[in-house]
Design a protein around this motif. Structure first.
Motif, mmCIF file in Angstrom:
data_model
loop_
_atom_site.group_PDB
_atom_site.id
_atom_site.type_symbol
_atom_site.label_atom_id
_atom_site.label_comp_id
_atom_site.label_asym_id
_atom_site.label_seq_id
_atom_site.Cartn_x
_atom_site.Cartn_y
_atom_site.Cartn_z
ATOM 1 N N UNK A 298 19.648 1.738 13.837
ATOM 2 C CA UNK A 298 20.811 1.445 14.476
ATOM 3 C C UNK A 298 20.894 0.075 15.239
ATOM 4 N N UNK A 299 21.979 -0.102 15.745
ATOM 5 C CA UNK A 299 22.119 -1.612 16.254
ATOM 6 C C UNK A 299 20.936 -1.771 17.316
ATOM 7 N N UNK A 300 20.376 -2.693 17.456
ATOM 8 C CA UNK A 300 19.017 -3.021 18.290
ATOM 9 C C UNK A 300 17.910 -2.349 18.121
ATOM 10 N N UNK A 301 17.793 -1.370 17.048
ATOM 11 C CA UNK A 301 16.370 -0.746 17.029
ATOM 12 C C UNK A 301 15.503 -1.795 15.943
ATOM 13 N N UNK A 302 14.105 -1.508 16.258
ATOM 14 C CA UNK A 302 13.115 -2.161 15.271
ATOM 15 C C UNK A 302 12.744 -1.251 14.340
ATOM 16 N N UNK A 303 11.767 -2.105 13.223
ATOM 17 C CA UNK A 303 10.968 -1.245 12.450
ATOM 18 C C UNK A 303 10.147 -2.320 12.363
ATOM 19 N N UNK A 304 8.598 -1.522 11.831
ATOM 20 C CA UNK A 304 7.439 -2.441 11.674
ATOM 21 C C UNK A 304 6.625 -2.399 10.145
ATOM 22 N N UNK A 305 5.891 -3.348 10.288
ATOM 23 C CA UNK A 305 5.085 -3.223 8.970
ATOM 24 C C UNK A 305 3.895 -3.930 9.225
ATOM 25 N N UNK B 210 -7.169 -10.866 -0.853
ATOM 26 C CA UNK B 210 -7.427 -9.609 -0.002
ATOM 27 C C UNK B 210 -6.033 -9.112 0.718
ATOM 28 N N UNK B 211 -5.358 -10.010 0.823
ATOM 29 C CA UNK B 211 -3.944 -9.547 1.647
ATOM 30 C C UNK B 211 -3.290 -8.579 1.178
ATOM 31 N N UNK B 212 -2.660 -7.649 2.100
ATOM 32 C CA UNK B 212 -2.035 -6.620 1.669
ATOM 33 C C UNK B 212 -1.010 -6.101 2.748
ATOM 34 N N UNK B 213 0.065 -5.527 2.356
ATOM 35 C CA UNK B 213 1.153 -5.044 3.299
ATOM 36 C C UNK B 213 1.536 -3.828 3.161
ATOM 37 N N UNK B 214 2.027 -3.091 4.385
ATOM 38 C CA UNK B 214 2.467 -1.863 4.627
ATOM 39 C C UNK B 214 3.999 -1.865 4.179
ATOM 40 N N UNK B 215 4.502 -0.422 4.322
ATOM 41 C CA UNK B 215 5.996 -0.372 4.226
ATOM 42 C C UNK B 215 6.442 -0.411 5.793
ATOM 43 N N UNK B 216 7.823 -0.463 5.540
ATOM 44 C CA UNK B 216 8.616 -0.654 6.939
ATOM 45 C C UNK B 216 8.490 0.900 7.530
ATOM 46 N N UNK B 217 8.259 0.970 8.735
ATOM 47 C CA UNK B 217 8.166 2.368 9.396
ATOM 48 C C UNK B 217 8.785 2.236 10.678
ATOM 49 N N UNK C 78 0.882 -1.217 -0.184
ATOM 50 C CA UNK C 78 0.075 0.119 -0.127
ATOM 51 C C UNK C 78 0.971 1.256 -0.020
ATOM 52 N N UNK C 79 0.653 2.170 -1.272
ATOM 53 C CA UNK C 79 1.623 3.151 -1.192
ATOM 54 C C UNK C 79 1.677 4.340 -0.221
ATOM 55 N N UNK C 80 0.471 4.421 0.133
ATOM 56 C CA UNK C 80 0.284 5.426 1.348
ATOM 57 C C UNK C 80 0.918 5.274 2.704
ATOM 58 N N UNK C 81 1.247 4.106 2.844
ATOM 59 C CA UNK C 81 1.932 3.798 4.116
ATOM 60 C C UNK C 81 3.386 4.140 4.168
ATOM 61 N N UNK C 82 3.797 4.491 2.893
ATOM 62 C CA UNK C 82 5.411 4.920 2.798
ATOM 63 C C UNK C 82 5.897 5.832 3.665
ATOM 64 N N UNK C 83 7.027 5.746 4.350
ATOM 65 C CA UNK C 83 7.284 6.855 5.364
ATOM 66 C C UNK C 83 7.962 7.884 4.558
ATOM 67 N N UNK C 84 7.916 9.097 5.340
ATOM 68 C CA UNK C 84 8.385 10.316 4.529
ATOM 69 C C UNK C 84 9.829 10.289 4.481
ATOM 70 N N UNK C 85 10.841 9.611 5.279
ATOM 71 C CA UNK C 85 12.037 9.375 5.291
ATOM 72 C C UNK C 85 12.612 7.955 5.057
#
Length: 242
Positions: free
Chosen positions: A172-179, A225-232, A160-167
């Motif tokens: 960094x080491x130990x940090x998470x991202x979500x989708x 119906x499955x969809x995925x968002x971008x990493x944020x 889904x394109x509108x879930x793309x983050x602005x940057x």
């Protein structure tokens, strides 16, 4: 007798004349000296007047005024130069930090650990993927997760394109991202299929990462119906984007 008297008279007259001449000479000398003194005084006064008159032209007051103006100009210029230098340094520092983050290598399958969990609130048709940087160094996590739920459906779940983050997402080491990932519309008449594990690949890396589905019974997925968002970098509710 008359001759002697006549001689005395002549001597007296001569003496008187000599005395008169002496007095005249003395008077002349006296008159000449004051004149000379006056002339010398006048010359000295004139010299002093010239010296006094030249003071306003080249005196300390004029010099101070010029020096003072120059000093103020130099001080202002110096302050301005310092301000410019400080602004440039701050700006330069921020730009360097952004460039360093953008230059970080892309995260690969060996850099992150991906887990899945059900979303804790409505809609209950979504799950959350978490990619944690376990590499010990900084890396970028571009794009979105390429998810395939079923062996019978080899196509990646659409993003889904509108879930793309602005940057770009930089971990960094130990940090998470979500989708956020949509599984179905939640209807009873859907063609849901049970899924206990599925595959995820990262952009730029073809390595397949096997992810265990949450829950003891797995998850129900409708491939249509499955969809995925971008990493944020922040945890988001799937309903905000799709």
């Amino acid at each position: 007798m008359n001759s002697l008297r006549h001689r005395s008279t002549l001597l007296a007259a001569a003496s008187t004349a000599v005395l008169a001449l002496s007095l005249t000479a003395c008077q002349d000398d006296a008159d000449a000296k004051p004149a000379t003194g006056t002339t010398a005084s006048a010359a000295a006064d004139a010299a002093r007047g010239q010296a006094t008159g030249s003071t306003p032209t080249t005196g300390a007051a004029g010099s101070k005024g010029s020096d003072g103006a120059a000093g103020a100009s130099e001080s202002t210029g110096s302050a301005g130069a310092t301000g410019s230098s400080d602004s440039a340094g701050a700006s330069g520092s921020g730009t360097a930090g952004e460039q360093a983050s953008a230059a970080a290598p892309a995260c690969t399958a060996k850099d992150v650990r991906i887990t899945a969990a059900t979303q804790g609130g409505p809609p209950y048709t979504h799950l959350v993927l978490t990619a944690k940087n376990t590499s010990g160094h900084t890396c970028r996590l571009p794009g979105f997760p390429h998810v395939q739920f079923l062996e019978s459906h080899k196509q990646d779940v659409p993003a889904v394109g509108r879930s793309r983050p602005a940057t770009p997402v930089v971990l960094h080491a130990g940090e998470p991202a979500y989708a956020a990932v949509k599984l179905s519309d939640g209807g009873t008449d859907e063609d849901n299929e049970p899924v206990s594990a599925f595959s995820v690949t990262l952009e730029g890396d073809s390595t397949v990462i096997a992810v265990t589905a949450p829950g003891s019974g797995g998850i129900a997925v409708d491939p249509a119906k499955a969809l995925t968002g971008y990493w944020t970098p922040e945890l988001r509710n799937g309903a905000d984007d799709f």
